[in-house]
Each structure stands twice: as structure tokens, then as C-alpha cells.
Design a protein around this motif. Structure first.
Motif, PDB file in Angstrom:
ATOM      1  N   GLY A   3     -11.564 -10.781  28.421  1.00 36.22           N
ATOM      2  CA  GLY A   3     -10.727 -10.866  27.221  1.00 36.22           C
ATOM      3  C   GLY A   3      -9.614  -9.842  27.180  1.00 36.22           C
ATOM      4  O   GLY A   3      -8.880  -9.770  26.196  1.00 36.22           O
ATOM      5  N   ASP A   4      -9.433  -9.046  28.243  1.00 35.89           N
ATOM      6  CA  ASP A   4      -8.352  -8.055  28.192  1.00 35.89           C
ATOM      7  C   ASP A   4      -7.498  -7.979  29.457  1.00 35.89           C
ATOM      8  O   ASP A   4      -6.907  -6.952  29.755  1.00 35.89           O
ATOM      9  N   LEU A  40      -6.002 -18.927  25.068  1.00 28.98           N
ATOM     10  CA  LEU A  40      -7.341 -19.250  25.584  1.00 28.98           C
ATOM     11  C   LEU A  40      -8.219 -19.865  24.491  1.00 28.98           C
ATOM     12  O   LEU A  40      -8.875 -20.890  24.700  1.00 28.98           O
ATOM     13  N   GLU A  41      -8.212 -19.252  23.297  1.00 24.57           N
ATOM     14  CA  GLU A  41      -9.002 -19.795  22.181  1.00 24.57           C
ATOM     15  C   GLU A  41      -8.512 -21.188  21.791  1.00 24.57           C
ATOM     16  O   GLU A  41      -9.316 -22.090  21.524  1.00 24.57           O
ATOM     17  N   LYS A  91      -6.525  -6.653  20.185  1.00 22.52           N
ATOM     18  CA  LYS A  91      -7.858  -7.254  20.333  1.00 22.52           C
ATOM     19  C   LYS A  91      -8.935  -6.173  20.274  1.00 22.52           C
ATOM     20  O   LYS A  91     -10.009  -6.382  19.737  1.00 22.52           O
ATOM     21  N   CYS A 145      -9.449 -16.505  32.934  1.00 28.02           N
ATOM     22  CA  CYS A 145      -8.721 -17.322  31.957  1.00 28.02           C
ATOM     23  C   CYS A 145      -7.342 -17.730  32.468  1.00 28.02           C
ATOM     24  O   CYS A 145      -6.498 -18.152  31.689  1.00 28.02           O
ATOM     25  N   THR A 163      -2.660 -14.616  32.318  1.00 25.32           N
ATOM     26  CA  THR A 163      -4.021 -14.586  31.777  1.00 25.32           C
ATOM     27  C   THR A 163      -3.930 -15.059  30.320  1.00 25.32           C
ATOM     28  O   THR A 163      -3.314 -14.396  29.483  1.00 25.32           O
ATOM     29  N   SER A 164      -4.556 -16.211  30.020  1.00 22.28           N
ATOM     30  CA  SER A 164      -4.345 -16.834  28.707  1.00 22.28           C
ATOM     31  C   SER A 164      -5.037 -16.069  27.582  1.00 22.28           C
ATOM     32  O   SER A 164      -4.788 -16.332  26.409  1.00 22.28           O
ATOM     33  N   CYS A 165      -5.886 -15.084  27.911  1.00 24.33           N
ATOM     34  CA  CYS A 165      -6.500 -14.268  26.859  1.00 24.33           C
ATOM     35  C   CYS A 165      -5.503 -13.276  26.290  1.00 24.33           C
ATOM     36  O   CYS A 165      -5.734 -12.707  25.231  1.00 24.33           O
ATOM     37  N   GLN A 194      -4.655 -16.337  17.100  1.00 30.23           N
ATOM     38  CA  GLN A 194      -5.500 -16.991  18.113  1.00 30.23           C
ATOM     39  C   GLN A 194      -4.816 -16.935  19.470  1.00 30.23           C
ATOM     40  O   GLN A 194      -3.622 -17.224  19.592  1.00 30.23           O
ATOM     41  N   THR A 195      -5.589 -16.597  20.483  1.00 33.57           N
ATOM     42  CA  THR A 195      -5.007 -16.572  21.824  1.00 33.57           C
ATOM     43  C   THR A 195      -4.873 -17.995  22.347  1.00 33.57           C
ATOM     44  O   THR A 195      -5.535 -18.924  21.867  1.00 33.57           O
ATOM     45  N   GLU A 204     -13.537 -17.427  29.540  1.00 32.71           N
ATOM     46  CA  GLU A 204     -13.275 -16.071  29.072  1.00 32.71           C
ATOM     47  C   GLU A 204     -14.272 -15.124  29.725  1.00 32.71           C
ATOM     48  O   GLU A 204     -15.486 -15.316  29.630  1.00 32.71           O
TER      49      GLU A 204
END
Ligand SMILES: Cc1cc2nc3c(=O)[nH]c(=O)nc-3n(C[C@H](O)[C@H](O)[C@H](O)COP(=O)(O)OP(=O)(O)OC[C@H]3O[C@@H](n4cnc5c(N)ncnc54)[C@H](O)[C@@H]3O)c2cc1C
Ligand code: FES
Ligand code: FES
Lengths: 282, 161
Positions: free
Chosen positions: B43-44, B26-27, A39, B50, B60-62, B23-24, B40
Motif C-alpha cells: 500500500g505504499d 487500486l481501491e 495514507k 498493484c 503503482t496504483s496504490c 480512494q486510490t 494490494e
């Protein structure tokens, strides 16, 4: 993230095939390093091979001579496993130290090792537990001692198309203890400024085995072999511990960065080594 | 890139969707399935906003790919209440003013529920350590911890009644 293909093989053979001829492919375990790196644009891969549908990589098994830990088992399962807690309590502890609860739901010890960060918390402990990595690839299965696994920051000893299947941890002998200590400025969720893993066996008042390894003070997790030579054959004592801690301090090759200056890291090596050795020897 | 077909259990219902491998989860939850309760932040993996349950484990879904959810069970903040009846944690967060802007709240509630589902009576220290993977910019945490303690008590009492 840049687009990539994704496969989730269900057997070791399928995984070997998926990785064969695709040197830029990446193995995905819990993704807490890999997906964060991808990412952030720090890593790219045309193909991601998710190994979490292969039963061998997800099992925790007590065998005759020790524990076989699947490379992709998430830390939360290691920290709560009854056999691990009873026989390898230091491993259960390190598993509950990596990240926080939600990270532990994904992060694996195999991923911690393969990522080959100098600061990886589990690696010094694996080294002092004399863990052996079992690796599969186009040439079949081979074994690598964990102390030889990390070769440079972010680089491991895996050859092209190879991946980690599991870690074998020999059964602790009577009188064996292991301990990992790290220094971070907060209580949780931080990267080790210095980490120290130690193990020792004391039989009839004499040290019969001793190992010490350091995190965050060299390009790779550092196995300090001199400590073994200095301690084995001696009786546990404050002087013996002080001598070994001085060797650890001397072996460290720390750098200065935003987390700490080099002199501070070196000092911490001595302090944490003394404390960790005291915990296993007294 | 070609999309992949994914089917999973989401908050007790089967769902199917198409996801690009990159795609995560989360997305996929927010943009494809339009469940925007999961937030979100970083994001890390650091902030916990998330957080969802994946096959019963807090994650963590991200840092999960949507395609990884194939055949799995996912629970989000939208699956916590029983119909119109708020979960004791949701009610306690309101009663104890454990939120201000609220962006961290879904993550905190999902994470706290994961704890209380397995440990009905955690100590304050245990709650604080468990929630160390969740960041809040507004409340100073104390009210969140009190809300979790109050919800734990209520759930224990409900069970006894
Ligand atoms: C918020 C946060 C906090 C963290 N805290 C800590 C911490 O306190 N201490 C710490 O040490 N680390 C920490 N980490 C880093 C990370 O969580 C750990 O290193 C974790 O153990 C990585 O495991 P994983 O299963 O997620 O690996 P992944 O991200 O899936 O993989 C890591 C690397 O290893 C490779 N790999 C994984 N499995 C295999 C395999 N079987 N064979 C070959 N290659 C493989 C991948 O291709 C990748 O390059 C943290 C990360 C985050 C996001
Ligand atoms: S957005 Fe996932 S942890 Fe912050
Ligand atoms: S209420 Fe605003 S971040 Fe927590």
C-alpha cells in the motif's frame, strides 16, 4: 486516507486561485511522497490540488540559456528524454535512481525538491547544476535558487499559496561535468545513507567552476560552499580533490539512526566526495 | 464526502464510476469495478503488486487517486491476455513455475510487459533492475527472470514468423 476535496486545474492562474486562502491545501504531483504520507496518517489536507493537468508543469523544453523542466514531469520521461541525456546526463541518471521503474512513472523532480527530505537524491544534483526554481503564487512569479529551497526537514521556502512551476538548469559550458553518487546497502530501492553531488568545469587545465552538495547528513540537503573556494583556480590534482573531500567531510552534520551511525556517514562523505570529484575532474 | 464522476478507458473498454477523492485507483479497480486481479501488498509503493499501466506508463496504483484517472487509459492484468489466449508472459510464468502463492504475479506480469513492449531483448541485468520495484516472498526471483527471458524470446520469434 482521511476524506479531502480534489481539484485538477489546467492553468497556472486556476492553480493559484485553488490554493489561495487555503493554507492547508497540498499540491499533488506524482503522489509518491504525498499519498504515502497521507495514507500513513503523517499528513492531512482538506484539499488536494493536482497540478498534472497544467501544461507548463509537464513540459521539458530546451531554451536559449538552458533547460526548463516542468515541476511535475515524471522521472521516467526525464531519464529517457534525448536532450536531457545528451546535455544533462547526470540528471537523467538521478531520475533513473529514484525508487524503481513504477515509482519513476509518477515521481517528479519537483516533488523530490518540494518534499524537502534531507535524503532527496535529486536535490544535491540540482544544487550543483545551479538550478533555479520558478514559483507561482498570489504575488505573481518569483525565482528561488535551489540551494535556498529546503529550509528544514519536510519544509521548503514556498510561501502561502505558492507552488513550484518549473526548474531552470543553465546550459553546461564546455568542459563542464556533473555527477551524483549515493551509498545504499542494496542496489536499488533504498534511501541514501549519504549522497554527494558534484560539478566542475575545467578550462585549459584549470578548474573554473566547482560545486558540491550532500544528502542525508544535515537537516536539509547541504551546499558546501567552501569546496568552491578551495577548488576554483587550481589545477585538477589528487591533492586538490583530497582537500575538497576533507572540507565536505568537515561540513557534514550527520545524525545516527537505524541506517547508519554518524561517524560512518561522515566517513562516507569523504569517500564519496573524493570519488565523485575524481569522476568530474579526471 | 461527495463522490466524483470518473470516466476512463479500462482494458480497451470505456468505463464510468463514482469515486471519493481519497480512494486510490487500486481501491476503485478492486472494490468499485470488481477487477480483483490487481493486488494490494504494501500500500505504499514498495512491493509492486498493484502495478497497472496508466496512459502507457507503469505505475503503482496504490499511490494513484481514482479521480486522477479521469479521461485516462488504464490497463490491468485482466487486459493482458488476448481473449482466452494467454499472453506469452502469462504462459511462461506457468511453464517456468515463476509463482507460488501468486499474489505478486499480476504486478510482475504487468511490469514485465511494460519492459518488453519497449525493449524486446533486455539483458538479464536490465530485467532484474526493471523488476526491482516488485517484491516476491516465495520464488527467490530466479524463476521469474527466466520466465521473462523465455517470454521475450517467444515474442521476438512470433514477430519474426
Ligand atoms: C517505493 C519508493 C521509493 C522511493 N525511492 C526514492 C529514492 O530512491 N530517492 C528519493 O530521493 N526519493 C525516493 N522516494 C520518494 C519520492 O518518490 C520522491 O521524493 C519523489 O521525487 C517525489 O515526487 P512526487 O512527484 O511523487 O511528489 P509528491 O508526492 O506529489 O509531492 C511531494 C511533496 O511536494 C509537494 N509538491 C509536489 N509538487 C509540488 C509543486 N509543484 N509545488 C509545490 N509543492 C509541490 C507535495 O505537496 C508534497 O508535500 C521513494 C518513494 C517510494 C514510495
Ligand atoms: S501495494 Fe502498491 S506497491 Fe505495494
Ligand atoms: S509467488 Fe508468493 S509472493 Fe511471489
Amino acid at each position: 486516507m482521511k476524506p479531502f476535496d480534489y481539484v485538477a486545474p489546467t492553468t497556472l492562474d486556476e492553480a493559484v486561485h485553488a490554493l489561495a486562502g487555503n493554507p492547508a491545501a497540498r499540491v499533488l504531483a506524482g503522489g509518491t511522497d504525498l499519498l504515502a504520507q497521507m495514507k500513513g496518517g503523517r499528513r492531512e489536507a482538506p484539499l488536494v490540488v493536482d497540478v498534472k493537468r497544467i501544461p507548463d508543469l509537464l513540459s521539458i523544453r530546451m531554451e536559449e540559456g538552458g533547460l526548463r523542466l516542468g515541476a511535475a514531469v515524471p522521472c521516467i520521461r526525464i531519464a529517457t528524454n534525448a536532450d536531457v541525456r545528451a546535455q544533462y546526463p547526470a540528471l537523467a541518471e538521478v531520475a533513473s535512481l529514484i525508487g524503481g521503474t513504477a515509482i519513476q512513472g509518477r515521481a517528479s523532480i519537483g516533488g523530490n525538491l518540494c518534499n524537502a527530505a534531507p535524503s532527496a537524491d535529486a536535490v544535491p544534483l540540482l544544487i550543483v547544476l545551479s538550478a533555479v526554481a520558478r514559483v507561482a503564487g498570489p504575488g505573481g512569479i518569483r525565482e528561488i535558487a535551489v540551494e535556498d529551497f529546503c529550509v528544514a526537514p519536510g519544509k521548503n521556502a514556498l510561501g502561502e499559496g505558492e507552488f513550484l512551476v518549473d526548474l531552470f538548469l543553465p546550459k553546461p559550458a564546455a568542459g563542464f561535468k556533473a555527477h551524483y553518487l549515493r551509498f545504499i546497502p542494496r542496489n536499488e530501492m533504498d534511501i541514501a545513507v549519504v549522497g554527494v553531488g558534484v560539478s566542475a568545469t575545467v578550462t585549459d587545465g584549470q578548474i573554473t567552476t566547482a560545486r558540491l552538495a550532500l544528502a542525508s547528513v544535515a537537516p536539509t540537503p547541504l551546499f558546501v560552499r567552501e569546496v568552491t573556494e578551495a577548488l576554483v583556480g587550481k589545477a585538477p590534482s589528487a591533492e586538490a580533490i583530497a582537500g575538497a573531500a576533507a572540507l565536505a567531510e568537515a561540513a557534514a552534520k550527520p545524525i545516527s539512526d537505524m541506517r547508519a551511525p554518524a561517524e560512518y556517514r561522515r566517513h562516507l562523505c569523504g569517500v564519496l566526495s573524493r570519488r565523485a570529484l575524481t569522476a568530474v575532474l579526471q | 464526502m461527495k463522490k466524483t464522476y470518473v470516466s476512463m478507458q479500462l482494458n480497451g473498454e470505456p468505463v464510468e464510476f463514482l469515486a471519493e477523492p481519497s480512494q486510490t485507483l487500486l481501491e476503485c479497480l478492486r472494490d468499485t469495478l470488481h477487477l480483483t486481479g490487481t493486488k494490494e501488498g504494501c500500500g505504499d509503493g514498495n512491493c509492486g503488486s498493484c502495478c497497472v499501466m496508466l496512459d502507457g506508463t507503469l505505475v503503482t496504483s496504490c499511490l494513484v487517486l481514482g479521480v486522477e484517472a479521469e479521461g485516462r487509459t488504464v490497463t490491468t492484468i485482466e487486459g493482458i491476455a488476448a481473449g482466452q489466449k494467454l499472453h506469452p508472459l502469462q504462459k511462461a510464468f506457468i511453464d517456468h513455475a515463476a509463482l507460488q502463492c501468486g499474489i505478486c504475479t499480476p504486478g510482475f506480469i504487468v511490469a514485465a510487459k511494460a519492459l518488453l513492449d519497449q525493449e524486446p531483448d533486455p539483458s538479464e541485468e536490465r530485467i532484474r533492475l526493471w523488476l526491482a520495484n516488485n517484491l516476491c516472498r516465495c520464488t527467490g526471483y530466479d524463476k521469474i527472470v527466466r520466465a521473462v527471458q523465455a517470454a521475450a524470446k517467444e515474442i521476438r520469434e512470433e514477430k519474426q514468423a
